[in-house]
Design a protein around this motif. Structure first.
Motif, mmCIF file in Angstrom:
data_model
loop_
_atom_site.group_PDB
_atom_site.id
_atom_site.type_symbol
_atom_site.label_atom_id
_atom_site.label_comp_id
_atom_site.label_asym_id
_atom_site.label_seq_id
_atom_site.Cartn_x
_atom_site.Cartn_y
_atom_site.Cartn_z
ATOM 1 N N ASP A 83 0.615 -0.749 -0.056
ATOM 2 C CA ASP A 83 0.137 -0.110 0.102
ATOM 3 C C ASP A 83 0.395 1.306 -0.242
ATOM 4 O OD1 ASP A 83 -1.495 1.462 0.460
ATOM 5 O OD2 ASP A 83 -2.255 1.537 2.228
ATOM 6 N N LEU A 84 0.867 2.016 -1.479
ATOM 7 C CA LEU A 84 1.453 2.903 -0.955
ATOM 8 C C LEU A 84 1.211 4.176 0.027
ATOM 9 C CD1 LEU A 84 2.772 3.732 -4.803
ATOM 10 C CD2 LEU A 84 4.144 3.420 -3.473
ATOM 11 N N LYS A 85 1.877 4.843 0.402
ATOM 12 C CA LYS A 85 1.777 6.174 1.771
ATOM 13 C C LYS A 85 2.748 7.256 0.833
ATOM 14 C CE LYS A 85 -1.429 4.468 3.727
ATOM 15 N NZ LYS A 85 -3.264 4.610 3.013
ATOM 16 N N VAL A 86 2.370 7.910 0.220
ATOM 17 C CA VAL A 86 2.933 9.360 0.261
ATOM 18 C C VAL A 86 2.366 10.367 1.993
ATOM 19 C CG1 VAL A 86 3.833 11.514 -1.474
ATOM 20 C CG2 VAL A 86 3.032 9.399 -2.244
ATOM 21 N N THR A 87 4.055 10.889 2.230
ATOM 22 C CA THR A 87 3.565 11.541 3.215
ATOM 23 C C THR A 87 5.229 12.772 3.533
ATOM 24 O OG1 THR A 87 3.058 11.387 5.615
ATOM 25 C CG2 THR A 87 4.939 10.213 5.081
ATOM 26 N N VAL A 127 8.443 8.920 1.584
ATOM 27 C CA VAL A 127 8.945 10.073 2.784
ATOM 28 C C VAL A 127 9.449 11.196 2.024
ATOM 29 C CG1 VAL A 127 9.429 11.281 5.174
ATOM 30 C CG2 VAL A 127 8.111 8.612 4.813
ATOM 31 N N LEU A 128 8.246 12.424 2.652
ATOM 32 C CA LEU A 128 9.094 13.955 1.326
ATOM 33 C C LEU A 128 9.890 14.365 2.549
ATOM 34 C CD1 LEU A 128 6.568 14.186 -0.769
ATOM 35 C CD2 LEU A 128 8.535 13.077 -1.370
ATOM 36 N N LEU A 129 10.945 14.830 2.665
ATOM 37 C CA LEU A 129 11.531 15.776 3.483
ATOM 38 C C LEU A 129 12.639 16.929 2.945
ATOM 39 C CD1 LEU A 129 12.361 16.274 6.602
ATOM 40 C CD2 LEU A 129 13.645 14.242 6.750
ATOM 41 N N ASN A 133 15.673 22.488 5.709
ATOM 42 C CA ASN A 133 13.315 22.993 5.983
ATOM 43 C C ASN A 133 12.964 22.550 5.606
ATOM 44 O OD1 ASN A 133 11.678 25.065 6.443
ATOM 45 N ND2 ASN A 133 12.860 26.551 4.775
ATOM 46 N N PRO A 134 12.718 21.581 6.788
ATOM 47 C CA PRO A 134 11.555 19.993 7.054
ATOM 48 C C PRO A 134 10.215 21.154 6.925
ATOM 49 C CG PRO A 134 13.395 19.820 8.950
ATOM 50 C CD PRO A 134 13.739 21.486 7.981
ATOM 51 N N LYS A 135 10.313 22.454 7.579
ATOM 52 C CA LYS A 135 9.200 23.349 7.646
ATOM 53 C C LYS A 135 8.386 23.874 5.766
ATOM 54 C CE LYS A 135 8.796 25.277 11.932
ATOM 55 N NZ LYS A 135 9.044 26.246 12.272
ATOM 56 N N LYS A 136 9.480 23.487 4.711
ATOM 57 C CA LYS A 136 9.529 23.242 3.582
ATOM 58 C C LYS A 136 9.163 22.061 2.514
ATOM 59 C CE LYS A 136 10.000 27.556 3.223
ATOM 60 N NZ LYS A 136 10.942 29.069 2.179
ATOM 61 N N SER A 137 8.802 20.847 3.320
ATOM 62 C CA SER A 137 9.261 19.916 2.591
ATOM 63 C C SER A 137 8.351 19.949 1.684
ATOM 64 C CB SER A 137 9.124 18.692 3.886
ATOM 65 O OG SER A 137 10.404 18.235 4.278
ATOM 66 N N TRP A 138 7.214 20.259 1.879
ATOM 67 C CA TRP A 138 5.979 20.850 1.038
ATOM 68 C C TRP A 138 6.164 20.592 0.110
ATOM 69 C CZ3 TRP A 138 3.566 24.215 -1.951
ATOM 70 C CH2 TRP A 138 4.054 25.678 -1.259
ATOM 71 N N LYS A 139 7.174 21.327 -0.306
ATOM 72 C CA LYS A 139 7.126 22.090 -1.802
ATOM 73 C C LYS A 139 8.098 20.789 -2.307
ATOM 74 C CE LYS A 139 8.148 27.024 -1.238
ATOM 75 N NZ LYS A 139 9.444 28.418 -0.842
ATOM 76 N N LEU A 140 8.638 19.672 -1.523
ATOM 77 C CA LEU A 140 9.183 18.569 -2.587
ATOM 78 C C LEU A 140 8.026 17.564 -3.638
ATOM 79 C CD1 LEU A 140 11.418 17.234 0.297
ATOM 80 C CD2 LEU A 140 12.495 18.004 -2.248
ATOM 81 N N LYS A 141 7.079 17.851 -3.391
ATOM 82 C CA LYS A 141 5.844 17.264 -3.662
ATOM 83 C C LYS A 141 5.676 17.328 -5.446
ATOM 84 C CE LYS A 141 2.223 14.522 -1.767
ATOM 85 N NZ LYS A 141 0.642 14.408 -1.381
ATOM 86 N N ARG A 142 5.768 19.121 -5.509
ATOM 87 C CA ARG A 142 5.813 19.615 -6.740
ATOM 88 C C ARG A 142 7.776 19.592 -7.672
ATOM 89 N NH1 ARG A 142 5.713 26.347 -5.313
ATOM 90 N NH2 ARG A 142 7.268 26.178 -4.521
ATOM 91 N N ASN A 143 8.167 19.182 -6.500
ATOM 92 C CA ASN A 143 9.828 18.951 -6.993
ATOM 93 C C ASN A 143 9.903 17.684 -8.249
ATOM 94 O OD1 ASN A 143 12.152 18.725 -8.928
ATOM 95 N ND2 ASN A 143 13.538 19.402 -6.860
ATOM 96 N N PHE A 144 9.043 17.040 -8.820
ATOM 97 C CA PHE A 144 9.521 16.304 -9.808
ATOM 98 C C PHE A 144 10.524 15.622 -10.223
ATOM 99 C CE2 PHE A 144 4.884 17.424 -10.546
ATOM 100 C CZ PHE A 144 3.371 16.771 -9.086
ATOM 101 N N PRO A 145 11.107 16.372 -10.717
ATOM 102 C CA PRO A 145 12.036 15.593 -10.898
ATOM 103 C C PRO A 145 12.999 15.152 -10.040
ATOM 104 C CG PRO A 145 11.748 16.974 -12.202
ATOM 105 C CD PRO A 145 10.963 17.501 -11.288
ATOM 106 N N LEU A 146 13.023 15.883 -9.477
ATOM 107 C CA LEU A 146 14.222 14.801 -7.743
ATOM 108 C C LEU A 146 13.050 14.155 -7.604
ATOM 109 C CD1 LEU A 146 16.248 15.363 -6.251
ATOM 110 C CD2 LEU A 146 15.023 16.550 -5.024
ATOM 111 N N VAL A 147 12.080 14.531 -7.021
ATOM 112 C CA VAL A 147 11.425 12.852 -6.270
ATOM 113 C C VAL A 147 11.924 11.125 -7.316
ATOM 114 C CG1 VAL A 147 8.510 11.917 -5.732
ATOM 115 C CG2 VAL A 147 9.799 14.717 -5.076
#
Length: 174
Positions: A83-87, A127-129, A133-147
């Motif tokens: 079960d995939l969980k993106v968090t 887990v996106l981290l 700057n852990p508070k800005k981890s949400w920005k990783l969700k839009r950084n598709f090349p890196l993820v």
């Protein structure tokens, strides 16, 4: 606002607190409208970026995707269902500890899941981290090349083994 808290907020801050109808309408217009808009926007963003990440995972040659109708199973990896969980890393969790000991983090994620979302299925946590700057981890969700690059690296280099088994307690039960 966290998922599941919108109704509670409406009840405690509006329905049970505001006596006058006109005051209720003014408060909804002035405050609640923006809270709901922000909640819906954030939830929409999280949903669709998660869909894109999960779809990318499903394209990896070592992954067999499932039809979404199977509860608790999104993919098969190394013959095992997951079960995939993106968090994101939980706020109170130490980022250095998470990177150093991901198994301990997985146990924590199982043990601290909400009762309404309880599940003991095999889970693969993405887990996106942002370590800087852990508070800005949400920005990783839009950084598709890196993820996507990190996802490909993971599936290229990892295998499922007995050491991956997670034993956890949920509400003092194993």
């Amino acid at each position: 606002m966290v998922q599941g808290q919108l109704d509670q907020k409406i009840q405690t801050e509006y329905v049970r607190k505001i006596v006058r109808y006109k005051d209720l309408l003014n408060n909804v217009k002035a405050k609640l409208h923006n809270d709901v808009k922000n909640y819906v926007t954030c939830t929409w963003f999280n949903h669709w970026t998660t869909v894109l990440i999960e779809e990318h995972i499903s394209t990896h040659p070592k992954v067999i995707p499932t039809i979404k109708n199977i509860k608790g199973i999104d993919i098969f990896f190394d013959g095992q269902p997951f079960d995939l969980k993106v968090t994101y890393l939980p706020r109170k969790y130490n980022p250095e500890e998470a990177v150093k000991n991901p198994v301990k983090l997985a146990v924590w994620l199982y043990q601290n899941q909400g009762a309404q979302r309880f599940g003991a299925d095999n889970r693969l946590f993405v887990v996106l981290l942002d370590k800087n700057n852990p508070k800005k981890s949400w920005k990783l969700k839009r950084n598709f090349p890196l993820v996507f690059k990190e996802i490909v690296n993971f599936f290229n280099n990892e295998k499922v083994s007995q050491e991956d088994e997670i034993v956890f307690e949920f509400r003092k039960k194993i």
